[in-house]
Design a protein around this motif. Structure first.
Motif, short mmCIF file in Angstrom:
data_model
loop_
_atom_site.label_atom_id
_atom_site.label_comp_id
_atom_site.label_asym_id
_atom_site.label_seq_id
_atom_site.Cartn_x
_atom_site.Cartn_y
_atom_site.Cartn_z
N GLN A 1 -6.47 -0.37 0.72
CA GLN A 1 -5.29 0.38 0.26
C GLN A 1 -5.21 1.81 0.80
O GLN A 1 -5.11 2.77 0.05
CB GLN A 1 -5.24 0.40 -1.27
N PRO A 2 -5.23 1.97 2.13
CA PRO A 2 -4.99 3.30 2.71
C PRO A 2 -3.51 3.63 2.69
O PRO A 2 -2.69 2.86 2.14
CB PRO A 2 -5.51 3.13 4.13
N THR A 3 -3.15 4.75 3.28
CA THR A 3 -1.75 5.20 3.28
C THR A 3 -1.02 4.74 4.54
O THR A 3 -1.47 4.99 5.66
CB THR A 3 -1.68 6.73 3.18
N LYS A 4 0.09 4.07 4.34
CA LYS A 4 0.96 3.71 5.46
C LYS A 4 1.55 4.98 6.06
O LYS A 4 1.98 5.88 5.33
CB LYS A 4 2.09 2.81 5.01
N ALA B 1 -7.69 6.31 6.55
CA ALA B 1 -7.29 7.44 5.72
C ALA B 1 -6.36 7.06 4.58
O ALA B 1 -5.46 6.23 4.74
CB ALA B 1 -6.60 8.51 6.58
N LYS B 2 -6.59 7.71 3.42
CA LYS B 2 -5.69 7.60 2.28
C LYS B 2 -5.27 9.00 1.86
O LYS B 2 -6.12 9.87 1.63
CB LYS B 2 -6.38 6.89 1.11
N LEU B 3 -3.96 9.23 1.77
CA LEU B 3 -3.42 10.55 1.43
C LEU B 3 -2.78 10.51 0.04
O LEU B 3 -2.18 9.51 -0.34
CB LEU B 3 -2.36 10.99 2.44
N ASN C 1 0.84 -1.19 0.00
CA ASN C 1 0.00 0.00 0.00
C ASN C 1 0.87 1.24 0.00
O ASN C 1 2.01 1.22 0.49
CB ASN C 1 -0.92 0.00 1.22
N PRO C 2 0.38 2.36 -0.56
CA PRO C 2 1.21 3.56 -0.66
C PRO C 2 1.63 4.08 0.70
O PRO C 2 0.92 3.93 1.69
CB PRO C 2 0.29 4.56 -1.37
N HIS C 3 2.83 4.67 0.75
CA HIS C 3 3.39 5.19 2.00
C HIS C 3 3.29 6.70 2.01
O HIS C 3 3.34 7.35 0.97
CB HIS C 3 4.85 4.76 2.15
N ASP D 1 -2.82 4.26 14.78
CA ASP D 1 -2.30 2.93 15.05
C ASP D 1 -0.78 3.05 15.14
O ASP D 1 -0.09 3.16 14.12
CB ASP D 1 -2.72 1.97 13.94
N ASP D 2 -0.25 3.03 16.35
CA ASP D 2 1.16 3.35 16.58
C ASP D 2 2.07 2.18 16.22
O ASP D 2 2.53 1.42 17.08
CB ASP D 2 1.38 3.78 18.03
N GLU D 3 2.31 2.05 14.94
CA GLU D 3 3.24 1.06 14.42
C GLU D 3 3.80 1.62 13.12
O GLU D 3 3.10 2.32 12.38
CB GLU D 3 2.53 -0.26 14.14
N LYS D 4 5.06 1.34 12.86
CA LYS D 4 5.62 1.76 11.58
C LYS D 4 4.82 1.12 10.44
O LYS D 4 4.63 -0.09 10.41
CB LYS D 4 7.09 1.34 11.48
N GLY D 5 4.37 1.95 9.51
CA GLY D 5 3.65 1.44 8.36
C GLY D 5 2.17 1.23 8.58
O GLY D 5 1.50 0.67 7.71
N ASP D 6 1.61 1.70 9.71
CA ASP D 6 0.18 1.53 9.91
C ASP D 6 -0.58 2.84 9.73
O ASP D 6 -0.02 3.83 9.29
CB ASP D 6 -0.12 0.82 11.22
N TYR D 7 -1.87 2.87 10.08
CA TYR D 7 -2.79 3.81 9.48
C TYR D 7 -3.43 4.79 10.48
O TYR D 7 -3.40 4.58 11.69
CB TYR D 7 -3.91 3.04 8.78
N LEU D 8 -4.06 5.82 9.89
CA LEU D 8 -4.91 6.76 10.63
C LEU D 8 -6.37 6.35 10.46
O LEU D 8 -6.79 5.95 9.37
CB LEU D 8 -4.74 8.18 10.09
N TYR D 9 -7.16 6.51 11.54
CA TYR D 9 -8.57 6.11 11.52
C TYR D 9 -9.47 7.24 12.03
O TYR D 9 -9.04 8.12 12.79
CB TYR D 9 -8.78 4.87 12.39
#
Length: 706
Positions: free
Chosen positions: A491-494, A442-444, A54-56, A402-410
């Motif tokens: 496919q949200p944004t990492k 979220a997807k940016l 998924n896009p970063h 979600d406090d992890e490298k590569g995870d998402y905003l909700y």
């Protein structure tokens, strides 16, 4: 108040302390290795749990910057604030402060009148002091320490005679979120609500005093939350604990044995059923509670974060959940061996038990007899916290990271509307608002222009509402219990460790702390082939952010909902801050002159004052100094002017913060002081708050020194 005031006579000399681990000694994180071990089970030593392509966010940032490097640059003259933290500054902490802040008398004159958000203070310089250092003209005092009495009958704290039973009545370890809930009819009293995120056995227990089982039981009791009645002190801005005997009706300790009720669409699903709870609706305890937020209806939300580390297997893992366990970082080998004391932490015996953690929990501080709840409608992941704002329609909107490298905003939007009448029926209505609604991720997208700003657009992608899943192939319960996997499919944004996500009560914009992601690259200097001249724009970076520069010092993301407000499915975004040393070319401070800002690294918790200024606490300062709290205007000519208001002791993390404008005070949770590799209980790296020969995590308050 049970805590004696800190005085120089009680302060241990710095020269006897364990030396600091050199910055960067832990190759995978800016935190000390001890913090990585005890807080998250060395999460950064394992591959990122998100295996998708998924896009970063870095790709969105890079597209947004375009060819800005050809158009703008950054000039840093000899007056730039650069981080020069020396051992001499630690040995003589007052010298650097005096050079920057001037006399306390002059500062008091400048601070007279107005809210804390408007106070004219000079920033605290970077330092390695074993103290809470505040801006000149302010002072600080401790409100509650680890081990202080919370409930009547609690014994006096004694590090050599700890028991689990005593710990259940005392203030827990490693404090994080700080909330202050007003007490109706008593304007000089409030309920202090504090998270106790995790325990650090190496600094809690003297050698050869406790068995391993005793240690584990004490640690279990030292997790959770505390609710403590406090009152304003004699000095305006100060606060003190009300003695437990006089606060018996209000005080509360929540720990790993406290019953919680599971609510929302996934409650009672087979995925949440265990041997001890065949109903799937009742859970004992809460784990790794990080940040939180107050709701408009007077309750407190707390996020369960790195819960995965508490579980491990005595035998084979359940093959039904191979992908799910991996996505949440749950492994056969844990980091705490709690299964040896409590079988529910054994994955082989209870494969569903970890599904019962990773939620947002809601506690009603005003009703100590109420049962805390775990909200399945808000999704299950490593919640930093949840912060609720009321949309103009009256619906409750919760923002989460979600406090992890590569995870998402909700984001969550309630189906029901807030009832502000103050009646019993209104309260019943409001307590149901988080049980039904729509959960989004979220997807940016970078806008691709060349306007010299890191910005773009975004959309909120729906995952589920209380009636059905919007993710093909996944049931409603599966989306809520395995939210990470559901989000992967749309496919949200990492993101780079999205931690606290806070709506600004003045402007309506939303801010997210993206603490860092040093795994994507290494911090490096600007393009040396492109000379920096004084004619270039000082406020802008000279080099765009790329995967090569990484994100070791973190960003603060600013989200502006579209005209329809917090219910909007689309938004615009920009980076308010690209953190780091102002001398580094990639840093950016909202367009403000980089010569006039404090260095800032690894933003974590966020808060706002009544003026709309952002207050940022940091965790894992990659620049070498102690962590701290910073004020940042978000609007007007001072937008992006980062000023350090406070720094915490050696090895500590700054948590909270909470601004009480009418008192011109700020609460901060000082977490894990002295958590530095090589330190032990007998040979500590810190003794803050200097009431004992070992460190004690504590909540303190900074206020005007009158």
């Amino acid at each position: 108040m049970t805590v004696p005031p800190q005085t120089p006579s009680r302060t241990r000399p710095l020269l006897s302390l364990t030396p600091l681990t050199p910055a960067g000694a832990h190759g995978r994180s800016s935190r000390d290795p001890q913090t990585c071990l005890f807080r998250c089970g060395n999460a950064c030593d394992h591959p990122e749990p998100n295996p998708t392509d998924n896009p970063h966010v870095q790709a969105a940032v890079t597209r947004a910057v375009g060819r800005r490097r050809l158009l703008q640059g950054a000039a840093l003259g000899s007056g730039a604030l650069v981080l020069g933290v020396t051992e001499s500054a630690a040995a003589d902490p007052s010298s650097a402060e005096k050079a920057v802040a001037g006399s306390a008398e002059a500062q008091r004159a400048a601070l007279a009148g107005g809210d804390l958000g408007l106070a004219d203070f000079r920033p605290v310089p970077p330092n390695r002091r074993d103290a809470v250092a505040v801006a000149a003209g302010f002072t600080s005092s401790v409100v509650m320490r680890w081990g202080d009495k919370v409930l009547p009958g609690a014994p006096e704290f004694d590090a050599y005679r700890q028991t689990a039973e005593a710990a259940m009545k005392q203030f827990g370890f490693n404090c994080d979120y700080v909330g202050l809930v007003p007490v109706e009819g008593r304007p000089n009293q409030a309920l202090l609500v504090v998270n106790h995120e995790y325990t650090t056995a190496a600094y809690m227990f003297p050698a050869d005093v406790y068995t391993d089982d005793e240690k584990r039981r004490i640690e279990m009791a030292s997790h959770g939350m505390s609710v403590v009645l406090v009152r304003r002190g004699a000095t305006p801005g100060s606060w003190k604990q009300v003695t437990p005997v006089n606060a018996a009706a209000q005080n509360r300790r929540i720990h790993t044995g406290t019953p919680f009720r599971v609510v929302g669409p996934a409650a009672g699903d087979d995925l949440l059923k265990t041997t001890a709870d065949p109903s799937g609706t009742r859970v004992l305890g809460t784990l790794n509670n990080c940040a939180g937020g107050m709701t408009p209806w007077g309750t407190v939300l707390s996020g369960e974060e790195n819960f995965n580390q508490y579980f491990e297997a005595s035998g084979a893992l359940d093959s039904r959940y191979t992908a799910q366990y991996a996505r949440y970082g749950i492994r056969a080998a844990g980091s705490r061996n709690w299964k040896a004391t409590d079988a529910r932490f054994d994955l082989t015996a209870e494969p569903h038990e970890p599904h019962r953690f990773g939620w947002v929990v809601e506690v009603d501080p005003s009703d100590p007899t109420s049962t805390p709840r775990k909200h399945t409608m808000l999704g299950r992941f490593k919640h930093e916290g949840a912060n609720v704002v009321l949309d103009k329609s009256g619906r409750a909107v919760a923002y989460m990271g979600d406090d992890e490298k590569g995870d998402y905003l909700y984001k969550f939007v309630s189906s029901g509307k807030f009832d502000g009448r103050g009646t019993r029926a209104a309260r019943t209505n409001n307590l149901k608002l988080l049980t039904a609604g729509t959960l989004f991720v979220a997807k940016l997208t970078g806008d691709g222009d060349e306007d010299g700003v890191y910005d773009g657009t975004g959309e909120w992608i729906p995952l589920a509402n209380e009636r059905r899943s919007f993710v093909p192939g996944m049931s409603l319960a599966e989306v809520l219990v395995f939210t990470r996997l559901a989000a992967d499919l749309v496919q949200p944004t990492k993101m780079d460790r999205p931690e606290d996500v806070e709506p600004n009560p003045v402007t309506g914009k939303v801010y997210a702390a993206l603490t860092n992601n040093d795994g994507r690259g290494t911090a490096q200097a600007a393009d040396e082939a492109n000379p920096v001249t004084s004619s270039m724009v000082r406020s802008a970076p000279s080099a765009p952010l790329t995967p090569a520069t990484g994100n070791r010092n973190g960003y603060v993301l600013e989200i502006a909902p579209d005209r329809s407000g917090h219910l909007a499915r689309t938004f615009t975004w920009n980076l308010l801050l690209v953190c780091g040393d102002p001398a580094a070319s990639e840093t950016y401070f909202g367009g403000f002159d980089k010569e006039q800002v404090s260095p800032i690294s690894c933003p974590d918790n966020l808060s706002f004052d009544s003026t709309g200024n952002l207050w940022v606490s940091t965790d894992g300062n990659a620049l070498g100094g102690n962590d701290g709290i910073f004020r940042v205007p978000t609007e007007g000519p001072d937008r992006g002017k980062v000023q350090q208001f406070l720094s915490v002791p050696r090895g500590a993390e700054a948590c909270g913060p909470l601004v009480i404008d009418e008192d011109r005070s700020l609460f901060v949770a000082v977490q894990h002081p002295g958590e530095i590799t090589g330190a032990t209980f007998e040979a500590p790296a810190s003794t803050w708050p200097h009431t004992d020969d070992f460190p004690r995590p504590a909540v303190c308050v900074a206020y005007l020194d009158r």
